[in-house]
Design a protein around this motif. Structure first.
Motif, PDB file in Angstrom:
ATOM      1  N   VAL A 139       0.859  -1.185   0.000  1.00 32.41           N
ATOM      2  CA  VAL A 139       0.000   0.000   0.000  1.00 32.41           C
ATOM      3  C   VAL A 139       0.894   1.233   0.000  1.00 32.41           C
ATOM      4  O   VAL A 139       1.939   1.251   0.651  1.00 32.41           O
ATOM      5  CB  VAL A 139      -0.975   0.013   1.212  1.00 32.41           C
ATOM      6  N   ILE A 140       0.501   2.227  -0.781  1.00 36.31           N
ATOM      7  CA  ILE A 140       1.200   3.514  -0.801  1.00 36.31           C
ATOM      8  C   ILE A 140       0.175   4.577  -0.414  1.00 36.31           C
ATOM      9  O   ILE A 140      -0.975   4.538  -0.872  1.00 36.31           O
ATOM     10  CB  ILE A 140       1.796   3.803  -2.191  1.00 36.31           C
ATOM     11  N   ASN A 173       3.420  -1.962   4.046  1.00 35.19           N
ATOM     12  CA  ASN A 173       3.208  -0.523   3.914  1.00 35.19           C
ATOM     13  C   ASN A 173       4.441   0.061   3.220  1.00 35.19           C
ATOM     14  O   ASN A 173       5.504   0.177   3.816  1.00 35.19           O
ATOM     15  CB  ASN A 173       3.000   0.088   5.302  1.00 35.19           C
ATOM     16  N   ARG A 174       4.298   0.365   1.951  1.00 30.80           N
ATOM     17  CA  ARG A 174       5.440   0.795   1.126  1.00 30.80           C
ATOM     18  C   ARG A 174       5.790   2.256   1.320  1.00 30.80           C
ATOM     19  O   ARG A 174       6.796   2.729   0.794  1.00 30.80           O
ATOM     20  CB  ARG A 174       5.156   0.527  -0.352  1.00 30.80           C
ATOM     21  N   GLY A 175       4.941   2.991   2.030  1.00 29.27           N
ATOM     22  CA  GLY A 175       5.338   4.341   2.387  1.00 29.27           C
ATOM     23  C   GLY A 175       4.371   5.435   2.001  1.00 29.27           C
ATOM     24  O   GLY A 175       3.371   5.209   1.320  1.00 29.27           O
ATOM     25  N   VAL A 204       7.461   3.493   9.108  1.00 31.27           N
ATOM     26  CA  VAL A 204       7.025   3.567   7.708  1.00 31.27           C
ATOM     27  C   VAL A 204       7.878   4.623   7.007  1.00 31.27           C
ATOM     28  O   VAL A 204       8.199   5.658   7.592  1.00 31.27           O
ATOM     29  CB  VAL A 204       5.529   3.967   7.624  1.00 31.27           C
ATOM     30  N   LYS A 205       8.262   4.352   5.773  1.00 31.69           N
ATOM     31  CA  LYS A 205       9.096   5.336   5.090  1.00 31.69           C
ATOM     32  C   LYS A 205       8.272   6.423   4.406  1.00 31.69           C
ATOM     33  O   LYS A 205       7.090   6.223   4.102  1.00 31.69           O
ATOM     34  CB  LYS A 205      10.010   4.660   4.083  1.00 31.69           C
ATOM     35  N   VAL A 206       8.927   7.542   4.180  1.00 26.77           N
ATOM     36  CA  VAL A 206       8.350   8.589   3.327  1.00 26.77           C
ATOM     37  C   VAL A 206       9.234   8.630   2.090  1.00 26.77           C
ATOM     38  O   VAL A 206      10.470   8.650   2.207  1.00 26.77           O
ATOM     39  CB  VAL A 206       8.362   9.963   4.038  1.00 26.77           C
TER      40      VAL A 206
END
Ligand SMILES: Nc1ncnc2c1ncn2[C@@H]1O[C@H](COP(=O)(O)OP(=O)(O)O)[C@@H](O)[C@H]1O
Ligand SMILES: [Mg+2]
Length: 253
Positions: A139-140, A173-175, A204-206
């Motif tokens: 998910v993005i 969670n891809r970010g 989670v990355k940004v």
């Protein structure tokens, strides 16, 4: 197996559809075989992709009354399943205990056919968005850098966690992707930093580069174009290209 990527955020206007279209197009340009799926009854992604003449309806597919292959339209720009107005009544049309996993089941026959399935969702966290997240490998979360987005992002993190625990352990969670960004506006820079902080805390990355605010996105949409087919050399197209490359790197592709 396909990477199935959902764009989700319960807020409207935060760039889900523009990002879905850019991702679809960017991946196609890089030679991947991509299926687009529009789950928002507003059908904005379908409009941008000039799709909508599929013979079977996605809601019929979810209800088990049609096979997914009948719903796939082979457009000039690639394979696509357009939105249906019936999606807004999905809670009435589709009932039963397995209702969160209907899309996962429906996508099974095409899972090996495409490198990517890109799913656009409506601005809520209802049955349709849950189905998308249960069916997805990633998910993005596109978000606009304004103060009310921070709480929304946190709520979405919780929802993703709950789905990972209860329904889909494959979901990553891809970010967060910051969109419509005006780096010269101080409050936007500060809010982007606040979003980065809550994301860091949640692990989670940004994505490194925000997508700048540019009228090219809106102009392109009105001409039924994603950013790469409308203005591939524009700065905002370069932002989106950097995002696609970063995602591919994260996926080791
Ligand atoms: N980077 C951007 N710069 C300027 N306008 C944008 C940008 N991204 C999206 N928009 C515009 O903002 C509105 C909402 O974007 P959209 O992608 O449809 O969001 P959502 O699907 O989350 O509702 C649309 O009119 C779109 O053209
Ligand atoms: Mg949208």
């Amino acid at each position: 197996m396909s990477e199935i990527i959902t764009l989700a955020n319960q807020k409207g206007g935060c760039g889900k559809t523009s990002t879905a279209a850019a991702l679809y197009s960017g991946l196609t340009l890089r030679g991947f075989k991509v299926l687009g799926l529009d789950l928002d009854p507003q059908a904005n992604f379908s409009f941008i992709m000039q799709a909508g003449s599929n013979s079977a309806d996605i809601v019929d597919v979810l209800a088990g009354n049609a096979d997914i292959s009948e719903a796939v339209e082979h457009t000039a720009r690639g394979d696509f399943i357009a939105a249906s107005k019936k999606l807004s009544a999905v809670d009435v049309l589709i009932t039963g205990t397995e209702r969160a996993s209907l899309l996962k089941r429906a996508l099974k026959p095409v899972a090996g056919v495409y490198d990517f399935v890109i799913i656009d969702t409506p601005p809520d966290l209802g049955t349709i968005t849950i189905n998308a997240l249960v069916a997805s490998t990633g998910v993005i979360i596109p978000t606009f850098a304004e103060i009310f987005s921070v709480q929304g992002v946190l709520n979405l993190f919780d929802m993703v966690k709950n789905i990972q625990t209860a329904l889909n352990s494959d979901l990553i969670n891809r970010g967060i992707l910051i969109t419509r960004h005006r780096s010269r506006v101080r409050v936007q820079r500060e809010t982007a930093a606040a979003i980065k902080q809550v994301a860091d805390r949640a692990g989670v990355k940004v994505f490194s580069l925000p997508i700048r605010d540019s009228v090219i996105i809106t102009e392109g949409a009105s001409l039924q174009r994603d950013v790469f087919s409308y203005q591939p050399k524009s700065k905002v197209a370069l932002d989106y290209a950097a995002f696609v490359d970063e995602l591919l790197k994260d996926l080791s592709l």
